[in-house]
Design a protein around this motif. Structure first.
Motif, PDB file in Angstrom:
ATOM      1  N   ASN A  26      17.033   2.494  35.186  1.00  0.00           N
ATOM      2  CA  ASN A  26      15.855   3.116  34.575  1.00  0.00           C
ATOM      3  C   ASN A  26      15.777   4.602  34.836  1.00  0.00           C
TER       4      ASN A  26
ATOM      5  N   ARG B 236      21.884   8.006  41.732  1.00  0.00           N
ATOM      6  CA  ARG B 236      20.479   8.410  41.842  1.00  0.00           C
ATOM      7  C   ARG B 236      20.388   9.909  41.636  1.00  0.00           C
TER       8      ARG B 236
ATOM      9  N   SER C 222      17.693   6.092  38.246  1.00  0.00           N
ATOM     10  CA  SER C 222      18.149   5.065  39.190  1.00  0.00           C
ATOM     11  C   SER C 222      19.047   4.112  38.408  1.00  0.00           C
ATOM     12  N   LEU C 223      20.343   4.240  38.607  1.00  0.00           N
ATOM     13  CA  LEU C 223      21.301   3.498  37.777  1.00  0.00           C
ATOM     14  C   LEU C 223      22.365   2.809  38.628  1.00  0.00           C
TER      15      LEU C 223
END
Lengths: 90, 209
Positions: free
Chosen positions: B39, B171, B201-202
Motif C-alpha cells: 500500500n 519502505r 510499504s511494499l
C-alpha cells in the motif's frame, strides 16, 4: 400546524445530535468506511483494511441542526389556531 | 580410486560454483500482491481534517541482488483508481479531472534509476533512489530514501507453503508537491496543502522454480 413544526424541529435537532454523539462525535467530514490498521506477520508491513461503516461528521450535524432551525422558524411564523372571539354578554 | 576421487571433487566444485552463482545472481521480485498488503498511504493538510487515504493497487517488478544492491532496477506501478478515502464525495473529487483524472491517467509509476548512499547491514539496505516519477501524465526526477529488507526463504511462510522463495520488503517516506504534477492547481494552498506526504510499504516475491 405550529405545534407540529416545533415538535418536528425538536425531534430533528435532538435526533441528529444523539446520532452524532453516539457514533463518536467525529469532528471531521462524514465517512462511509473506517480504516482498520493491520500488520503482516511475515514482512512486518502495516496496512489498512476498510470496513463499511457510517460515521456522521460535522456536515451531517450541521445539516440536521440547520433543518431543525428552518422548521422551528417556520413554526414560529405560522399562526396558531385562531381563537373564537369572546362573546360579550348582552 | 584416484580417478573416482577427482571426479567427486569435480562434481563438488561444480555444484559449489553453481550455488554461488545462484546466490549472487540478481532476483526479480514481483510486487503484485494478492493479499492486499502492499500500500501507499497519502496525506495532505486541509481545513477541518487532513485528506488521508490509501492506494493498494500495486504492481511492478524490482531486480535486486542482495550482494550488489547498487545494481537495483525496477518499476513500481500504482493504479490511480485504487486511491481510497473514507468520504465518498472526497473520493470522487480525488478521482476526478481536477485531481488525478483516473480515467485519462490510470497509473502512477516510479522507475528506479540509480542508487546512492547505499548502506547494507545484515538483511537491511538503505539507499537514496533516484528515478522517474510519473503522476497525472507529468514525469519528474525524484530522489527518495528507501529501506530494503531482504527476507531469504520467507515466501513459503507467507504463501502457506504453496511457493518457496525470497521476499523483498520496500519502505519509503517522501513528500511531493501537488503543484509539480498539476493536481488541482486552482485550489489555494491555504485550503489544501501543496505538500503530499507519501508512505510506501511494499513486499515483492521471488519464487524459486
Amino acid at each position: 400546524m405550529k405545534r407540529w413544526l416545533q415538535l418536528l424541529a425538536a425531534v430533528l435537532a435532538l435526533g441528529t445530535l444523539t446520532l452524532w454523539l453516539a457514533t463518536g462525535a467525529h469532528r471531521g467530514w462524514t465517512r462511509t468506511s473506517v480504516a482498520v490498521e493491520k500488520t503482516d506477520e511475515i514482512t512486518g508491513l502495516t496496512y489498512r483494511e476498510y470496513e463499511s461503516r457510517f460515521v456522521p461528521g460535522v456536515d451531517v450535524l450541521g445539516a440536521g441542526l440547520l433543518g431543525a432551525l428552518v422548521l422551528a422558524t417556520a413554526g414560529a411564523l405560522v399562526r396558531g389556531r385562531s381563537r373564537p372571539p369572546a362573546r360579550t354578554p348582552a | 580410486m584416484t580417478m573416482h576421487l577427482s571426479r567427486r571433487a569435480g562434481l563438488f566444485s561444480a555444484s559449489l560454483a553453481l550455488a554461488l552463482t545462484a546466490a549472487a545472481a540478481p532476483q526479480t521480485f514481483d510486487f503484485k500482491d494478492p493479499k492486499g498488503v502492499n500500500n501507499a498511504v497519502f496525506e495532505l493538510d486541509a481545513p477541518l481534517e487532513s485528506i488521508n487515504g490509501t492506494a493498494n493497487g500495486v504492481s511492478g517488478e524490482i531486480r535486486f541482488d542482495p550482494a550488489n544492491p547498487v545494481a537495483l532496477q525496477g518499476r513500481i506501478v500504482v493504479e490511480s483508481a485504487s486511491l481510497h478515502v473514507p468520504n465518498p464525495m472526497m473520493k470522487d473529487h480525488l478521482h476526478g479531472k481536477d485531481w488525478l483524472d483516473v480515467a485519462k491517467h490510470p497509473t502512477i509509476t516510479f522507475e528506479a534509476g540509480k542508487l546512492t548512499n547505499v548502506r547494507t547491514q545484515g538483511d537491511e539496505t538503505t539507499a537514496e533512489v533516484t528515478g522517474k516519477f510519473t503522476l497525472k501524465g507529468v514525469t519528474r526526477e525524484l530522489t527518495v530514501p528507501v529501506r530494503f529488507t531482504y527476507l531469504k526463504d520467507k515466501l513459503g511462510a507467507r504463501s502457506n507453503g504453496r511457493m518457496q522463495g525470497d521476499l523483498l520488503v520496500v519502505r519509503s517516506k517522501f513528500t511531493l508537491k501537488r503543484s509539480d504534477f498539476g493536481l488541482n492547481p486552482g485550489a489555494p494552498t491555504d485550503k489544501v496543502a501543496n505538500e503530499i506526504a507519501l508512505t510506501l510499504s511494499l513486499a515483492g516475491a521471488a519464487p524459486r522454480s
